[in-house]
Design an enzyme around this catalytic site. Structure first.
Site, PDB file in Angstrom:
ATOM      1  CG  HIS A  78      -0.461   0.067   2.539  1.00 48.23           C
ATOM      2  ND1 HIS A  78      -0.221   1.246   3.206  1.00 48.23           N
ATOM      3  CD2 HIS A  78      -0.138  -0.909   3.419  1.00 48.23           C
ATOM      4  CE1 HIS A  78       0.220   1.008   4.422  1.00 48.23           C
ATOM      5  NE2 HIS A  78       0.293  -0.304   4.581  1.00 48.23           N
ATOM      6  CG  ASP A 132       2.516   0.419   8.061  1.00 47.26           C
ATOM      7  OD1 ASP A 132       2.186  -0.146   7.015  1.00 47.26           O
ATOM      8  OD2 ASP A 132       1.751   0.558   9.043  1.00 47.26           O
ATOM      9  CD  GLU A 190      -3.030  -1.320   5.343  1.00 46.33           C
ATOM     10  OE1 GLU A 190      -2.948  -2.389   5.975  1.00 46.33           O
ATOM     11  OE2 GLU A 190      -2.645  -0.223   5.820  1.00 46.33           O
ATOM     12  CD  GLU A 191      -1.591   2.428   7.678  1.00 47.91           C
ATOM     13  OE1 GLU A 191      -2.343   2.028   8.600  1.00 47.91           O
ATOM     14  OE2 GLU A 191      -0.408   2.070   7.567  1.00 47.91           O
ATOM     15  CG  HIS A 225       0.652   3.306  12.653  1.00 50.61           C
ATOM     16  ND1 HIS A 225      -0.713   3.160  12.648  1.00 50.61           N
ATOM     17  CD2 HIS A 225       1.094   2.618  11.566  1.00 50.61           C
ATOM     18  CE1 HIS A 225      -1.085   2.404  11.627  1.00 50.61           C
ATOM     19  NE2 HIS A 225       0.012   2.067  10.950  1.00 50.61           N
TER      20      HIS A 225
END
Length: 364
Positions: free
Chosen positions: A67, A183, A215-216, A326
């Site tokens: 992603h 990420d 995606e998140e 994150h």
């Protein structure tokens, strides 16, 4: 792996991880995907990007995907004082945010640096020291005198995307890499580099390289991307949470830096195809590629949507462990990235339709 492959990995990781790309605003990452893979890149109406590299005529179609988006924020409102209220896009723990720098991208494409404001300890009441500040109570200071200056001079608008300010860096041990957004920019780098490497060798399957959006915020892009690809098999490449931290006992650790690619068996979003994951484990052992096996109690990936497409898609998730995802600053290990890359390339080089059929053949 060769020094040339390592050098290319570092180039891609730096370029992608520093790119501005909160969920729903992945344009910069989309542009890098096209720069790296050329004019045959195309997109769908959701914003996912695709590149097909043909194999033999009767080979399976493999979706090699990551992603593009990262967790970030958007401008929610501007106070008369010029301070900016913001909303999270994706999962944040507010404890990590105060006094951190951010980059706001305006609709003109300019980037405005700001800082998430924090009271100095001298001004804190006792009860304030002991409680967590909610994101709703935070603000971003861009050095503006008032609201009019923010809107007119800085040309910041409501809805403008915000990401952490965190330049890519190699640490004292140069195999440890530090930046925001691993990420899942680590996954995007793997997709691009694997395609480059497969271009110089024969492989039976058609590889459809994919960068998904959003995606998140609920695996949204993967739902339309898998429909467009209609794959026979999927490999999801991720920056996964490392757990080699004091809060996790050594017996429970399944994602430690420097110990190789993580092969995920399941998480709450998907139970992976066991024959496929076992094939990846067997290949890693045969080639002496360092690997870690994971059964995760929390989290999820684009596999959630992909493995349920149509009559089902055999799916596996391969991850590069990253500490502190994150947040503004994550750490990965270069050797974990390279072990993931090697496993992906070697697996796809020898994947044919018979092997894919073996993954989906269940005895009734």
């Amino acid at each position: 792996m060769s020094r040339e492959i390592e050098k290319e990995a570092l180039r891609l990781l730096a370029k992608l991880s520093e790119a501005h790309g909160a969920a729903g605003n992945e344009d910069s990452v989309r542009g890098i995907f096209q720069e790296e893979l050329g004019d045959r890149v195309y997109s769908d109406r959701t914003g996912n990007v695709f590149f097909r590299q043909a194999g033999s005529a009767d080979g399976p179609c493999v979706m090699l995907t990551a992603h593009m988006d990262e967790v970030g924020f958007v401008v929610q409102s501007v106070a008369k004082s010029g301070l900016i209220k913001f909303m999270p896009v994706g999962g944040w723990w507010s404890h990590t945010l105060l006094a951190q720098r951010v980059r706001i991208r305006t609709r003109k494409g300019d980037e405005i640096i700001g800082v998430i404001g924090a009271k100095p300890p001298h001004l804190l009441e006792k009860n304030e020291r002991e409680r967590l500040v909610n994101i709703e109570d935070m603000f971003i200071d861009v050095g503006a005198a008032n609201k009019e200056e923010v809107l007119q001079r800085f040309q910041i608008s409501l809805g403008d995307p915000i990401v952490p300010y965190s330049p890519f860096a190699r640490m004292f041990d140069p195999d440890y890499l530090l930046c925001k957004g691993f990420d899942d920019r680590v996954g995007m780098a793997l997709v691009i580099q694997a395609v480059h490497m497969l271009g110089s060798c024969r492989h039976a399957g058609t590889v459809c390289a994919v960068g998904t959006v959003q995606e998140e915020v609920g695996v949204r892009g993967a739902q339309t991307a898998v429909f467009g690809v209609n794959p026979d098999l999927a490999l999801v490449l991720e920056g996964t949470p490392a757990d080699d931290l004091p809060a996790v006992s050594e017996d429970e650790r399944q994602a430690s830096l420097g110990r190789g690619v993580q092969i995920r068996l399941m998480d709450p979003s998907a139970i992976m195809n066991r024959k496929l994951t076992q094939s990846l484990i067997d290949l890693a052992e045969r080639l002496q590629i360092p690997y870690q096996v994971a059964v995760r109690r929390s989290g999820g990936t684009d596999a959630r949507a992909i493995h349920l497409h149509g009559a089902g898609v055999p799916t596996a998730v391969l991850g590069v462990p990253a500490r502190y995802i994150h947040t503004h600053n994550s750490i990965i290990h270069l050797k974990d990235y390279l072990s993931t890359l090697q496993l992906v390339v070697e697996f796809l080089k020898h994947l044919d339709r018979k092997r894919v059929n073996d993954f989906t053949g269940f005895i009734l």
